[in-house]
Design a protein around this motif. Structure first.
Motif, PDB file in Angstrom:
ATOM      1  N   ARG A   1      -0.912  11.884   5.297  1.00 17.73           N
ATOM      2  CA  ARG A   1      -1.546  12.003   6.666  1.00 17.73           C
ATOM      3  C   ARG A   1      -1.590  10.893   7.660  1.00 17.73           C
ATOM      4  N   GLU A   2      -2.099   9.870   7.007  1.00 25.22           N
ATOM      5  CA  GLU A   2      -2.227   8.695   7.809  1.00 25.22           C
ATOM      6  C   GLU A   2      -1.073   8.054   8.287  1.00 25.22           C
TER       7      GLU A   2
ATOM      8  N   TYR B   1       2.391  16.386  16.733  1.00 23.99           N
ATOM      9  CA  TYR B   1       1.098  17.089  15.663  1.00 23.99           C
ATOM     10  C   TYR B   1       0.356  18.181  16.847  1.00 23.99           C
TER      11      TYR B   1
ATOM     12  N   VAL C   1      -3.477  12.350   1.291  1.00 23.70           N
ATOM     13  CA  VAL C   1      -4.271  11.486   2.396  1.00 23.70           C
ATOM     14  C   VAL C   1      -3.394  10.274   2.903  1.00 23.70           C
TER      15      VAL C   1
ATOM     16  N   GLU D   1       2.981   9.877  14.802  1.00 21.25           N
ATOM     17  CA  GLU D   1       2.755  10.663  16.019  1.00 21.25           C
ATOM     18  C   GLU D   1       2.501   9.956  17.325  1.00 21.25           C
ATOM     19  N   ALA D   2       1.786   8.775  16.803  1.00 20.09           N
ATOM     20  CA  ALA D   2       1.611   7.895  17.909  1.00 20.09           C
ATOM     21  C   ALA D   2       2.959   7.046  18.562  1.00 20.09           C
ATOM     22  N   GLU D   3       3.778   6.979  17.491  1.00 20.81           N
ATOM     23  CA  GLU D   3       5.096   6.427  17.935  1.00 20.81           C
ATOM     24  C   GLU D   3       6.023   7.559  18.674  1.00 20.81           C
ATOM     25  N   GLY D   4       5.508   8.884  18.567  1.00 23.29           N
ATOM     26  CA  GLY D   4       6.293   9.811  19.019  1.00 23.29           C
ATOM     27  C   GLY D   4       7.572  10.299  18.407  1.00 23.29           C
TER      28      GLY D   4
ATOM     29  N   LYS E   1      -0.152  10.092  11.461  1.00 26.04           N
ATOM     30  CA  LYS E   1      -0.808   9.570  12.337  1.00 26.04           C
ATOM     31  C   LYS E   1       0.125   8.768  13.239  1.00 26.04           C
ATOM     32  N   THR E   2       0.518   7.584  12.378  1.00 29.87           N
ATOM     33  CA  THR E   2       1.147   6.537  12.998  1.00 29.87           C
ATOM     34  C   THR E   2       2.572   7.133  13.574  1.00 29.87           C
TER      35      THR E   2
ATOM     36  N   THR F   1       0.683  -1.130   0.038  1.00 27.80           N
ATOM     37  CA  THR F   1       0.129   0.154  -0.058  1.00 27.80           C
ATOM     38  C   THR F   1       0.749   1.266  -0.154  1.00 27.80           C
TER      39      THR F   1
ATOM     40  N   GLN G   1       0.285   4.076   1.739  1.00 27.41           N
ATOM     41  CA  GLN G   1       0.609   4.554   2.925  1.00 27.41           C
ATOM     42  C   GLN G   1       1.892   3.756   3.562  1.00 27.41           C
TER      43      GLN G   1
END
Lengths: 218, 218
Positions: free
Chosen positions: B47-48, B61, B44, B54-57, B51-52, B6, B8
């Motif tokens: 951005r996804e 954001y 798109v 971001e969650a991992e630091g 987000k990943t 994919t 992303q």
DNA sequence: CAACTGTATATTGGATCCAACTTTACGCTG
DNA sequence: CAGCGTAAAGTTGGATCCAATATACAGTTG
């Protein structure tokens, strides 16, 4: 009640709540189109929220097959509690020594919030203030990476906390233990604080195991 | 070289690589439009992927203000290593006892991969096989949640590993230590394995501290 | 009748377009 | 000239549209 600043934040909150309340059952596929429609948003912010939940382990993603609600096995539950033990022990040991006056005030404040919620039989508020209480204990350790991890560990087990709090005995026990926990914090005794928290969790995990193990469901 | 299934995923890999290699400097804002254009994709999937991260630091954001590459302070670096110590010690202690034959074979295989990469002066391959080696040691513990956390901790410090491996002495030391680490694993000695890994990290963090502390940059 | 294949449909992945917010630049006013 | 307010530009947030992939089913063939 003000709505969150961005739609994706709103979606994230809603999904968390729905998973927590079992409106979305474990292993249930999340159809983006219908879910977006239900929430009254488009698929874009929904997908971004799902990405966040995926990183937290709340949902499982497989390319071209979509997202499903993560199933938490008993083994997972035990592992999460073990990890909480490792991380929270570290933070609890350090936090009291590093805490300032405002930190102690915060702890006291949340202590009363939990007690108040319990007195009013407000389960939802009890769960959220309980969470704030525990985080107020750990936050002064000044370990943001640890806090982030602990946060996701709490998120994944929120559903079970509701189960635990359903029993009045458990609620009473929690309140009593919170008292001594707060005292240890104010006495700046990190080792004792860590020990009490360990006990605190120990009881919860035992109770949950008893609740979940025998039914032999699935 | 097959491209990821994919887009992303492709974007995610590219961003990781760019952050790792400092093409994207800490605190640098990531303009979605230009970045998407550079990667030849739309905003798109970008951005996804963000987000990943971001969650991992890996990125920070702020709503309506976009994403910036996360800055890792010395305090952050030390905290990350401390957390690795807590988590990896747990896994290393348990893993050997739970390991099967194929696990041991995997460890030996990756051990040789690291040595081979070092012999060919292939830094990139050395870093990735080193990572596989360490994960092969921990994986048999059977703690998926822990592994996920350890993975993100490794991700955040990948940039520093490149620095560490730049020195030939460090490389030699790593290879030598890997030998004894692998022996402890095969001897099913979890406590010894944990101890050796601790030493292993200790040296890395000391070296990094020496490299990063005195320059007094910024 | 089982297995395979081709096709139709449902669902996700990605691109483009429009709206909302933030920031910056500029002009006005004191 | 400093400070403020306002407007315009740039950037992100969200919605809609189209493409690619997976799944289900029917038809065919051994």
């Amino acid at each position: 009640m003000p709505r969150p600043p961005t739609t994706q934040q709103f979606v994230l909150d809603e999904l968390r709540r729905a998973i927590l309340s079992r409106e979305l059952a474990p292993n249930q596929p999340i159809r983006q189109d219908s879910m977006a429609h239900t929430l009254g948003v488009s698929r874009v912010p929904l997908r971004e929220a799902l990405k966040t939940l995926e990183a937290e382990g709340q949902v499982v993603y497989r390319p071209h097959r979509g997202y499903t609600v993560a199933e938490l096995s008993l083994a997972d539950l035990l592992e999460v509690y073990r990890l909480r033990e490792l991380l929270e022990t570290e933070a609890a040991t350090l936090a009291p020594a590093r805490a300032g006056e405002e930190d102690a005030a915060r702890v006291r404040e949340e202590l009363h919030a939990v007690a108040g919620a319990a007195a009013h039989d407000d389960l939802v508020e009890m769960i959220s203030s309980n969470r704030r209480f525990h985080f107020a204990l750990l936050e002064p350790a000044g370990m943001p990476w640890l806090m982030r991890m602990v946060r996701t560990l709490w998120d994944t087990t929120d559903a079970y906390r509701a189960v635990y709090y359903n029993s009045p005995e458990n609620r009473d026990r929690v309140l009593a233990e919170h008292e001594s926990i707060a005292r240890a914090f104010e006495a700046r005794d990190g080792a004792e604080l860590a020990r009490l928290l360990r006990q605190h969790r120990e009881h919860a995990v035992t109770a949950l195991r008893a609740t979940l193990d025998p039914p032999a469901n699935d």
